[in-house]
Structures are given as structure tokens and as C-alpha cells.
Scaffold this active site. Structure first.
Site, PDB file in Angstrom:
ATOM      1  N   PRO A  10     111.534  63.739  11.592  1.00 54.69           N
ATOM      2  CA  PRO A  10     111.765  62.600  12.468  1.00 54.69           C
ATOM      3  C   PRO A  10     110.994  61.338  12.081  1.00 54.69           C
ATOM      4  CG  PRO A  10     110.546  64.341  13.598  1.00 54.69           C
ATOM      5  CD  PRO A  10     111.057  64.915  12.316  1.00 54.69           C
ATOM      6  N   ASN A  11     111.700  60.239  12.232  1.00 56.65           N
ATOM      7  CA  ASN A  11     111.185  58.879  12.024  1.00 56.65           C
ATOM      8  C   ASN A  11     110.995  58.499  10.554  1.00 56.65           C
ATOM      9  OD1 ASN A  11     110.939  58.167  14.854  1.00 56.65           O
ATOM     10  ND2 ASN A  11     109.313  59.686  14.926  1.00 56.65           N
ATOM     11  N   ARG A  18     108.697  51.132   9.292  1.00 58.23           N
ATOM     12  CA  ARG A  18     107.829  51.798  10.252  1.00 58.23           C
ATOM     13  C   ARG A  18     106.356  51.696   9.845  1.00 58.23           C
ATOM     14  NH1 ARG A  18     107.072  58.329  10.361  1.00 58.23           N
ATOM     15  NH2 ARG A  18     105.885  58.389  12.294  1.00 58.23           N
ATOM     16  N   TYR A  23     102.399  53.818   6.367  1.00 55.54           N
ATOM     17  CA  TYR A  23     103.374  54.603   5.597  1.00 55.54           C
ATOM     18  C   TYR A  23     103.936  53.888   4.372  1.00 55.54           C
ATOM     19  CZ  TYR A  23     103.140  57.524   9.757  1.00 55.54           C
ATOM     20  OH  TYR A  23     102.688  58.322  10.779  1.00 55.54           O
ATOM     21  N   ASN A  74     108.368  67.143   4.570  1.00 55.12           N
ATOM     22  CA  ASN A  74     107.513  66.324   5.417  1.00 55.12           C
ATOM     23  C   ASN A  74     108.093  66.453   6.821  1.00 55.12           C
ATOM     24  OD1 ASN A  74     106.110  64.452   6.875  1.00 55.12           O
ATOM     25  ND2 ASN A  74     106.263  62.821   5.345  1.00 55.12           N
ATOM     26  N   ALA A  77     106.175  64.413  12.843  1.00 59.14           N
ATOM     27  CA  ALA A  77     105.349  64.878  13.967  1.00 59.14           C
ATOM     28  C   ALA A  77     105.565  66.366  14.273  1.00 59.14           C
ATOM     29  CB  ALA A  77     105.623  64.025  15.202  1.00 59.14           C
ATOM     30  N   GLU A  98     104.191  71.433   1.745  1.00 58.76           N
ATOM     31  CA  GLU A  98     104.185  70.442   2.824  1.00 58.76           C
ATOM     32  C   GLU A  98     103.604  69.141   2.274  1.00 58.76           C
ATOM     33  OE1 GLU A  98     100.906  71.237   5.378  1.00 58.76           O
ATOM     34  OE2 GLU A  98     101.729  70.146   7.055  1.00 58.76           O
ATOM     35  N   HIS A 100     102.566  64.889   3.207  1.00 58.00           N
ATOM     36  CA  HIS A 100     102.397  63.791   4.167  1.00 58.00           C
ATOM     37  C   HIS A 100     102.031  62.529   3.415  1.00 58.00           C
ATOM     38  CE1 HIS A 100     102.800  66.432   7.543  1.00 58.00           C
ATOM     39  NE2 HIS A 100     102.008  67.278   6.912  1.00 58.00           N
ATOM     40  N   ARG A 107      93.165  60.715  10.795  1.00 54.44           N
ATOM     41  CA  ARG A 107      93.830  59.953  11.853  1.00 54.44           C
ATOM     42  C   ARG A 107      93.495  60.568  13.221  1.00 54.44           C
ATOM     43  NH1 ARG A 107      99.890  59.054  10.373  1.00 54.44           N
ATOM     44  NH2 ARG A 107      99.650  57.615  12.140  1.00 54.44           N
TER      45      ARG A 107
HETATM   46  C1  DQA Z   1     103.500  62.076   8.617  1.00 59.23           C
HETATM   47  C2  DQA Z   1     102.278  62.268   9.523  1.00 59.23           C
HETATM   48  C3  DQA Z   1     102.707  62.704  10.918  1.00 59.23           C
HETATM   49  O1  DQA Z   1     101.578  62.868  11.754  1.00 59.23           O
HETATM   50  C4  DQA Z   1     103.613  61.664  11.541  1.00 59.23           C
HETATM   51  O2  DQA Z   1     104.063  62.092  12.788  1.00 59.23           O
HETATM   52  C5  DQA Z   1     104.749  61.305  10.650  1.00 59.23           C
HETATM   53  C6  DQA Z   1     104.506  61.116   9.217  1.00 59.23           C
HETATM   54  C7  DQA Z   1     103.093  61.518   7.235  1.00 59.23           C
HETATM   55  O3  DQA Z   1     103.911  61.612   6.317  1.00 59.23           O
HETATM   56  O4  DQA Z   1     102.012  60.969   7.075  1.00 59.23           O
HETATM   57  O5  DQA Z   1     105.871  61.096  11.103  1.00 59.23           O
HETATM   58  O6  DQA Z   1     104.111  63.331   8.406  1.00 59.23           O
END
Ligand code: DQA
Length: 146
Positions: A10-11, A18, A23, A74, A77, A98, A100, A107
Site C-alpha cells: 500500500p501507498n 509521497r 521515500y 516491500n 505498512a 523484504e 524498505h 523512525r
Molecule cells: C516502507 C516503510 C513502512 O513503514 C511504510 O508504511 C511504507 C514504506 C518503506 O519502504 O520504507 O509504506 O515500507
């Protein structure tokens, strides 16, 4: 050519717009395009997927996870609370790294926990778009091992 799934949660479709201070300014399409270039040098075939919904991510893992050679994910959240995605990865038994973009250890408190990490063979965090390239490099370096 070995096939690696590249799944974004998501996102992450909003990359570029964003919170660019966290990011970066690369869009997801640009990130995927760059990753494809690295993949062709390393002789991997990538299959990309992004969804904002937990169920769709799980369905994708069920649908493609048994036949693919690995997965870079990735989970956004969902990283921090989706036991369902964790179970999907464990259920299909796919080797997963995984990733990020941000350093989730530096954070908010809630980001420090990954419920996904225990079912992954590695985690790459905090290198921006390079996290994905490093995950691919990990698959390449460990190509022979089982
Ligand atoms: C994320 C870190 C997560 O905490 C966050 O919710 C994201 C992006 C990252 O790539 O840094 O959506 O996965």
C-alpha cells in the site's frame, strides 16, 4: 532464467509524490524500470505487482509464489502487522527478501517491528530504491545455494 516476483504494498504507487524527503523522488514505474535493467545484467526475469489491498497481495503470492524462484517484497505498512501476508509467504514457501526504502529502525516505534522478517531469508532497509537492487544482488550471490 530464474523468475523473481517484485511486490509492492500500500501507498507505494504514490512513490515520487509521497513524502519525497523520506521515500525519494523516483516513481514506482521508474524504480521498476531501473530494477529491470539490473535484472537483465544479472539474468533474472522480474514480475512486478503493486496493490493497496492485503487480500490482493495474498492472492498474488498464492497465484505465482509456487512457481517463482524468489520474491522481493516491500509490504509497506503491512510490514508491521499483517500476519496474513506473513502466513502467505510461509504457506507457499517462496524465498523472500523484504525491502524498505526508509530505515524503519530509525523512525516511529511502530515501524521497528516487522512481522514479515521472520519468514524472509534477508531484509534490506534504508537504501532507498537501491534496497531493491541489493535484494536482487543477494539472490544473484546466493543463486547456487538452496
Ligand atoms: C516502507 C516503510 C513502512 O513503514 C511504510 O508504511 C511504507 C514504506 C518503506 O519502504 O520504507 O509504506 O515500507
Amino acid at each position: 532464467m530464474p523468475k523473481i516476483l517484485v511486490v509492492n504494498g500500500p501507498n507505494l504507487n504514490l512513490l515520487g509524490k509521497r513524502e519525497p524527503d523520506i521515500y525519494g523522488t523516483l516513481t514506482l514505474d521508474e524504480l521498476n524500470e531501473n530494477l529491470n535493467k539490473v535484472a537483465s545484467e544479472l539474468h533474472f526475469d522480474l514480475q512486478f505487482f503493486q496493490s493497496n489491498s492485503e487480500g490482493s497481495i495474498i492472492d498474488f503470492i498464492h497465484g505465482y509464489g509456487f512457481e517463482a524462484d524468489g520474491m522481493i517484497i516491500n509490504p509497506g505498512a503491512y510490514t508491521h502487522y499483517s500476519y496474513a501476508i506473513r502466513d502467505a509467504i510461509a504457506g507457499v514457501g517462496i524465498k523472500t527478501v523484504e525491502v524498505h526504502l526508509s530505515n524503519i529502525q530509525e523512525r516511529e516505534e511502530f515501524r521497528k517491528i516487522s512481522v514479515i522478517a521472520p519468514v524472509c531469508i534477508n531484509s534490506v532497509i534504508g537504501y532507498g530504491a537501491r534496497s531493491y537492487e541489493m535484494a536482487l544482488a543477494y539472490f544473484s550471490d546466493n543463486r547456487q545455494k538452496d
